[in-house]
Write a protein that holds these residues in place. Sequence first.
Motif, mmCIF file in Angstrom:
data_model
loop_
_atom_site.group_PDB
_atom_site.id
_atom_site.type_symbol
_atom_site.label_atom_id
_atom_site.label_comp_id
_atom_site.label_asym_id
_atom_site.label_seq_id
_atom_site.Cartn_x
_atom_site.Cartn_y
_atom_site.Cartn_z
ATOM 1 N N ARG A 125 -0.814 -28.166 -4.214
ATOM 2 C CA ARG A 125 -0.662 -26.710 -4.264
ATOM 3 C C ARG A 125 -1.716 -26.088 -5.172
ATOM 4 N N LEU A 126 -1.943 -26.672 -6.327
ATOM 5 C CA LEU A 126 -2.934 -26.136 -7.245
ATOM 6 C C LEU A 126 -4.335 -26.244 -6.643
ATOM 7 N N LEU A 127 -4.629 -27.343 -6.000
ATOM 8 C CA LEU A 127 -5.933 -27.496 -5.360
ATOM 9 C C LEU A 127 -6.137 -26.461 -4.261
ATOM 10 N N ARG A 128 -5.115 -26.271 -3.423
ATOM 11 C CA ARG A 128 -5.245 -25.308 -2.314
ATOM 12 C C ARG A 128 -5.404 -23.885 -2.819
ATOM 13 N N THR A 129 -4.621 -23.503 -3.817
ATOM 14 C CA THR A 129 -4.712 -22.126 -4.314
ATOM 15 C C THR A 129 -6.030 -21.900 -5.050
ATOM 16 N N ALA A 130 -6.503 -22.914 -5.762
ATOM 17 C CA ALA A 130 -7.798 -22.790 -6.438
ATOM 18 C C ALA A 130 -8.920 -22.661 -5.418
ATOM 19 N N ALA A 131 -8.877 -23.478 -4.372
ATOM 20 C CA ALA A 131 -9.916 -23.443 -3.345
ATOM 21 C C ALA A 131 -9.900 -22.138 -2.562
ATOM 22 N N ALA A 132 -8.724 -21.548 -2.398
ATOM 23 C CA ALA A 132 -8.631 -20.276 -1.691
ATOM 24 C C ALA A 132 -9.222 -19.136 -2.514
ATOM 25 N N ARG A 133 -9.093 -19.206 -3.819
ATOM 26 C CA ARG A 133 -9.563 -18.135 -4.703
ATOM 27 C C ARG A 133 -11.048 -18.278 -5.055
ATOM 28 N N LEU A 134 -11.521 -19.497 -5.192
ATOM 29 C CA LEU A 134 -12.855 -19.729 -5.744
ATOM 30 C C LEU A 134 -13.981 -19.001 -5.001
ATOM 31 N N PRO A 135 -14.012 -18.981 -3.665
ATOM 32 C CA PRO A 135 -15.107 -18.267 -2.997
ATOM 33 C C PRO A 135 -15.226 -16.795 -3.387
ATOM 34 N N ASP A 136 -14.113 -16.183 -3.770
ATOM 35 C CA ASP A 136 -14.127 -14.763 -4.124
ATOM 36 C C ASP A 136 -14.745 -14.496 -5.485
ATOM 37 N N VAL A 137 -14.842 -15.521 -6.326
ATOM 38 C CA VAL A 137 -15.315 -15.297 -7.696
ATOM 39 C C VAL A 137 -16.576 -16.101 -8.020
ATOM 40 N N LEU A 138 -17.178 -16.730 -7.020
ATOM 41 C CA LEU A 138 -18.355 -17.548 -7.291
ATOM 42 C C LEU A 138 -19.491 -16.747 -7.909
ATOM 43 N N GLY A 139 -19.595 -15.474 -7.512
ATOM 44 C CA GLY A 139 -20.684 -14.645 -8.018
ATOM 45 C C GLY A 139 -20.624 -14.413 -9.513
ATOM 46 N N PHE A 190 -10.993 -34.053 -2.506
ATOM 47 C CA PHE A 190 -10.382 -32.884 -1.885
ATOM 48 C C PHE A 190 -11.497 -32.115 -1.189
ATOM 49 N N GLU A 191 -11.325 -31.830 0.108
ATOM 50 C CA GLU A 191 -12.416 -31.285 0.911
ATOM 51 C C GLU A 191 -12.033 -29.968 1.585
ATOM 52 N N PRO A 192 -11.898 -28.886 0.818
ATOM 53 C CA PRO A 192 -11.610 -27.586 1.419
ATOM 54 C C PRO A 192 -12.874 -27.028 2.073
ATOM 55 N N GLU A 193 -12.947 -27.051 3.384
ATOM 56 C CA GLU A 193 -14.208 -26.794 4.073
ATOM 57 C C GLU A 193 -14.829 -25.447 3.725
ATOM 58 N N GLU A 194 -14.046 -24.398 3.813
ATOM 59 C CA GLU A 194 -14.619 -23.071 3.587
ATOM 60 C C GLU A 194 -15.044 -22.884 2.133
ATOM 61 N N CYS A 195 -14.283 -23.452 1.215
ATOM 62 C CA CYS A 195 -14.643 -23.348 -0.196
ATOM 63 C C CYS A 195 -15.927 -24.120 -0.475
ATOM 64 N N LEU A 196 -16.038 -25.325 0.050
ATOM 65 C CA LEU A 196 -17.245 -26.118 -0.176
ATOM 66 C C LEU A 196 -18.464 -25.465 0.468
ATOM 67 N N ARG A 197 -18.257 -24.874 1.627
ATOM 68 C CA ARG A 197 -19.380 -24.161 2.268
ATOM 69 C C ARG A 197 -19.831 -22.995 1.394
ATOM 70 N N ALA A 198 -18.877 -22.242 0.866
ATOM 71 C CA ALA A 198 -19.230 -21.115 0.002
ATOM 72 C C ALA A 198 -19.907 -21.593 -1.275
ATOM 73 N N MET A 199 -19.432 -22.694 -1.834
ATOM 74 C CA MET A 199 -20.048 -23.241 -3.042
ATOM 75 C C MET A 199 -21.475 -23.717 -2.773
ATOM 76 N N ALA A 200 -21.679 -24.349 -1.621
ATOM 77 C CA ALA A 200 -23.025 -24.795 -1.261
ATOM 78 C C ALA A 200 -23.956 -23.594 -1.098
ATOM 79 N N ASP A 201 -23.485 -22.558 -0.421
ATOM 80 C CA ASP A 201 -24.307 -21.357 -0.237
ATOM 81 C C ASP A 201 -24.658 -20.723 -1.580
ATOM 82 N N GLU A 202 -23.707 -20.725 -2.507
ATOM 83 C CA GLU A 202 -23.949 -20.121 -3.820
ATOM 84 C C GLU A 202 -24.972 -20.925 -4.611
ATOM 85 N N VAL A 203 -24.897 -22.238 -4.531
ATOM 86 C CA VAL A 203 -25.889 -23.080 -5.206
ATOM 87 C C VAL A 203 -27.279 -22.794 -4.650
ATOM 88 N N LEU A 204 -27.398 -22.691 -3.337
ATOM 89 C CA LEU A 204 -28.701 -22.424 -2.729
ATOM 90 C C LEU A 204 -29.203 -21.030 -3.091
#
Length: 205
Positions: free
Chosen positions: A46-60, A79-93
């Motif tokens: 639950r903590l992983l899912r809720t963190a992954a759901a929120r993280l893309p919104d605050v990466l900036g 743990f492989e939350p696809e949309e979160c990892l994609r957003a994190m990869a985009d932010e790194v780039l």
Amino acid sequence: FGAAPKADPRLPRLTERCASTMPGADGVSISRALWALGKMGIRDERLLRTAAARLPDVLGECGPITIATAWNAFEVLQFEPEECLRAMADEVLRRLDDCDPPEIAIVLHAAAQLRFPDREKLFEVLVPHVRENIGSFSARHLAVCFHAAARVSIRDDELCRLVAQRFTRDLADVDALALTSAVYACGLVAFLDGAFFDAVARFVQ
């Protein structure tokens, strides 16, 4: 929580409360929560899912080390939350110029062990970046990046050559873990540099 946190009855209450705060959490708080889970080896879904759901919104608003810490936690817990990892990869780039070698090494090491959309794009950019800025990487961080690329079957001949030259030249100052990673990576991509392996053979005798 001592040496056996999973057995502490207080922990589920704490992770449940922490998960309930994730929808409004800032990036640093999310990163710290993920780091703690990874440190304790606790895969609280639950903590992983809720963190992954929120993280893309605050990466900036996150610094590179905060993002790298989240990458590391996801790797440790597999743990492989696809949309979160994609957003994190985009932010790194997007903010690559702000990332230091340790952060790039952490991201590549994690990305090599996680599956997510556009993983190839991340490596296509980061591997040449490492090659072009090789002088700014310590031997250990360079070995981590080189090994990560090899794990996903990327053979960049120029990077291989530069790594071999660097380790051959500085072998006396390289720690055993970095050296082992570099040698193993050469094996993964079938790269043989005679001078490097001769130097390694003399080093281990």
